[in-house]
Design a protein around this motif. Structure first.
Motif, PDB file in Angstrom:
ATOM      1  N   THR A  52       0.806  -1.312  -0.058  1.00  0.00           N
ATOM      2  CA  THR A  52      -0.040  -0.116   0.027  1.00  0.00           C
ATOM      3  C   THR A  52       0.800   1.167  -0.125  1.00  0.00           C
ATOM      4  N   ASP A  53       2.079   1.161   0.849  1.00  0.00           N
ATOM      5  CA  ASP A  53       2.900   2.398   0.775  1.00  0.00           C
ATOM      6  C   ASP A  53       3.178   3.069  -0.720  1.00  0.00           C
ATOM      7  N   PHE A  54       3.591   2.017  -1.626  1.00  0.00           N
ATOM      8  CA  PHE A  54       4.113   2.344  -2.801  1.00  0.00           C
ATOM      9  C   PHE A  54       2.761   3.053  -3.732  1.00  0.00           C
ATOM     10  N   THR A  55       1.551   2.780  -3.412  1.00  0.00           N
ATOM     11  CA  THR A  55       0.249   3.414  -3.890  1.00  0.00           C
ATOM     12  C   THR A  55       0.118   4.676  -3.430  1.00  0.00           C
ATOM     13  N   ILE A  56       0.194   4.782  -2.089  1.00  0.00           N
ATOM     14  CA  ILE A  56      -0.080   6.081  -1.065  1.00  0.00           C
ATOM     15  C   ILE A  56       1.000   7.128  -1.642  1.00  0.00           C
ATOM     16  N   GLY A  57       2.344   6.593  -1.801  1.00  0.00           N
ATOM     17  CA  GLY A  57       3.563   7.510  -2.012  1.00  0.00           C
ATOM     18  C   GLY A  57       3.135   8.013  -3.688  1.00  0.00           C
ATOM     19  N   TYR A  58       2.858   6.981  -4.486  1.00  0.00           N
ATOM     20  CA  TYR A  58       2.467   7.700  -5.843  1.00  0.00           C
ATOM     21  C   TYR A  58       1.487   8.622  -5.803  1.00  0.00           C
ATOM     22  N   LEU A  59       0.271   8.493  -4.990  1.00  0.00           N
ATOM     23  CA  LEU A  59      -0.681   9.284  -5.319  1.00  0.00           C
ATOM     24  C   LEU A  59      -0.350  10.755  -4.551  1.00  0.00           C
ATOM     25  N   HIS A  60       0.368  10.733  -3.619  1.00  0.00           N
ATOM     26  CA  HIS A  60       0.888  11.893  -2.898  1.00  0.00           C
ATOM     27  C   HIS A  60       1.929  12.730  -3.636  1.00  0.00           C
ATOM     28  N   LEU A  61       2.822  11.912  -4.514  1.00  0.00           N
ATOM     29  CA  LEU A  61       3.529  12.308  -5.329  1.00  0.00           C
ATOM     30  C   LEU A  61       2.893  13.301  -6.430  1.00  0.00           C
ATOM     31  N   THR A  62       1.694  12.919  -6.987  1.00  0.00           N
ATOM     32  CA  THR A  62       0.741  13.594  -7.829  1.00  0.00           C
ATOM     33  C   THR A  62       0.245  14.667  -7.279  1.00  0.00           C
ATOM     34  N   PHE A  63      -0.372  14.263  -6.029  1.00  0.00           N
ATOM     35  CA  PHE A  63      -1.209  15.486  -5.465  1.00  0.00           C
ATOM     36  C   PHE A  63      -0.525  16.656  -4.734  1.00  0.00           C
ATOM     37  N   LEU A  64       0.430  16.268  -3.820  1.00  0.00           N
ATOM     38  CA  LEU A  64       1.354  17.007  -3.250  1.00  0.00           C
ATOM     39  C   LEU A  64       2.549  17.830  -4.003  1.00  0.00           C
ATOM     40  N   GLY A  65       3.015  16.953  -4.968  1.00  0.00           N
ATOM     41  CA  GLY A  65       4.058  17.410  -5.995  1.00  0.00           C
ATOM     42  C   GLY A  65       3.614  18.216  -7.147  1.00  0.00           C
ATOM     43  N   VAL A  66       3.134  17.421  -7.902  1.00  0.00           N
ATOM     44  CA  VAL A  66       2.530  17.976  -9.121  1.00  0.00           C
ATOM     45  C   VAL A  66       1.486  18.776  -9.211  1.00  0.00           C
TER      46      VAL A  66
END
Length: 401
Positions: free
Chosen positions: A306-320
């Motif tokens: 799950t951490d990979f999915t959460i990390g990817y979603l936060h990368l998109t939301f917080l980062g991009v």
């Protein structure tokens, strides 16, 4: 009508979502008498609908529609939307998915449809044939398309139950077209709006290549969200092709941007240029991770950890997405982005992403996480919260001055 106040409201929602994030990350360190899942629902709904939706729709209204004749109509949509957001804010953290939270989230969907109708009905003729309008229009339609997921959830829960694969697929359908369709394409449309406004012409052939590749890629890459069901190899190929098309579309835009780099650097101030470069790097990383997930081994890995999915979603939301909003809100003078607040936000973002992916890698390779991990994650999340409060306070001081 003071649209800066609307952005204050949106930023306020982001601060609340960030506070929920700190609470969630503190769960392992302190005994907190709340329902973890309920707060997760409140955190995600207010972040996506309160911050991102309000930020993007305010920008879209300002750039394409703002005039005295439409103010009353837009104000009605704005206040109705606030009613739905406040309703979700006071129901989701305390009851999760239940009668009142579902009512308010349903009303929010209707409010978003109202905005799309308002935009399409009142768009001035001068924008109809612009490249930026084509992107924004499709982004809004992707937002409408994403809402099929929430509509299906109620039916699925009452018939097949929350344990059905269709329940999870409905959530992934919503998230995919929200993140990749609505949010990312809207930000790309805003970027094209800026360069169009400065007289930089995107050649017709270049834009058509970009436009068709990005949209076909968005549609096909949805199937990457289905790979956890272990479907036929055809869907792996289709999802992978979607990821490649999106990478290709961004490459087309990047090549064009390189050709006009001299003019581009003059459009934005030094801080905005640094933020723009950061967004470009993070968007490239997001697209790379999306492409990697098309391979069966990594698809299973992403589904099981799950951490990979959460990390990817936060990368998109917080980062991009969030940094993209900071950039355009600052450029169009709806928000004053200070170097200090952005650096603090960026450090908090990098630390939280690093820690989330570290835990995922630890699960993958079978080694334990370090002592104090959860406390470190909570402190890193606190940096994001503090940066947003700083941004809002400085914004308020700037308006008073």
């Amino acid at each position: 009508m003071n649209l800066k106040r609307h952005i204050n409201v949106a930023l306020g929602y982001f601060i609340i979502a960030a506070f929920f994030g700190v609470v969630l990350r503190s769960f392992h360190s302190f005994e907190i008498p709340i329902n973890y899942k309920f707060v997760v629902h409140g955190h995600s709904h207010i972040a996506l609908m309160g911050w991102v939706y309000m930020g993007l729709t305010t920008l879209i209204y300002k750039l394409f529609l703002a005039n005295k004749a439409l103010e009353v109509k837009y104000r009605r949509i704005f206040w109705f939307t606030q009613l739905t957001l406040v309703g979700m804010l006071v129901t989701f953290p305390f009851q999760g998915y239940a009668l009142f939270s579902i009512v308010f989230s349903t009303l929010f969907l209707l409010a978003s449809y109202w905005f799309v109708w308002f935009f399409l009905k009142h768009i001035p003729a001068e924008y109809i044939h612009t490249n930026s309008y084509q992107c924004i229009k499709l982004a809004l339609w992707y937002m409408v398309l994403s809402s099929i997921g929430p509509w299906c959830l109620g039916i699925i829960m009452n018939t097949l139950g929350a344990g059905s694969i269709w329940y999870r697929l409905s959530i992934y359908f919503y998230l995919h077209f929200q993140y990749n369709g609505w949010m990312v394409l809207a930000l790309l449309g805003l970027f094209i709006y800026v360069i169009e406004g400065k007289g930089i012409k995107v050649p017709r052939k270049t834009f058509r290549q970009f436009f068709w590749m990005i949209n076909l890629g968005i549609l096909a890459s949805f199937f990457l969200s289905t790979l956890w069901t272990k479907p036929s190899m055809f869907l792996y190929v289709l999802g992978g092709m979607g990821a490649v098309l999106q990478i290709g579309a961004l490459a087309v835009l990047f090549v064009f941007s390189r050709k006009v780099m001299g003019a581009l650097t003059k459009i934005f101030n030094p801080l905005q240029n640094k933020v723009l470069i950061t967004i470009g790097v993070l968007l490239a990383l997001k697209m790379f991770l999306q492409w990697v997930s098309a391979f069966p081994y990594f698809a299973r890995l992403a589904a099981s950890i799950t951490d990979f999915t959460i990390g990817y979603l936060h990368l998109t939301f917080l980062g991009v997405v969030s940094m993209g909003l900071f950039l355009f809100l600052d450029y169009f003078r709806l928000l004053k982005l200070s170097v200090g607040a952005f650096v603090l936000f960026f450090i908090g973002f990098v630390l939280t992403e690093g820690l989330i992916f570290y835990k995922g890698i630890a699960s993958w390779l079978g080694f334990g996480i370090f002592k104090g991990y959860y406390g470190s994650l909570a402190l890193a999340s606190l940096l994001v919260f503090v940066s947003l409060v700083t941004l809002l306070v400085r914004k308020g001081q700037g308006e008073l001055e």
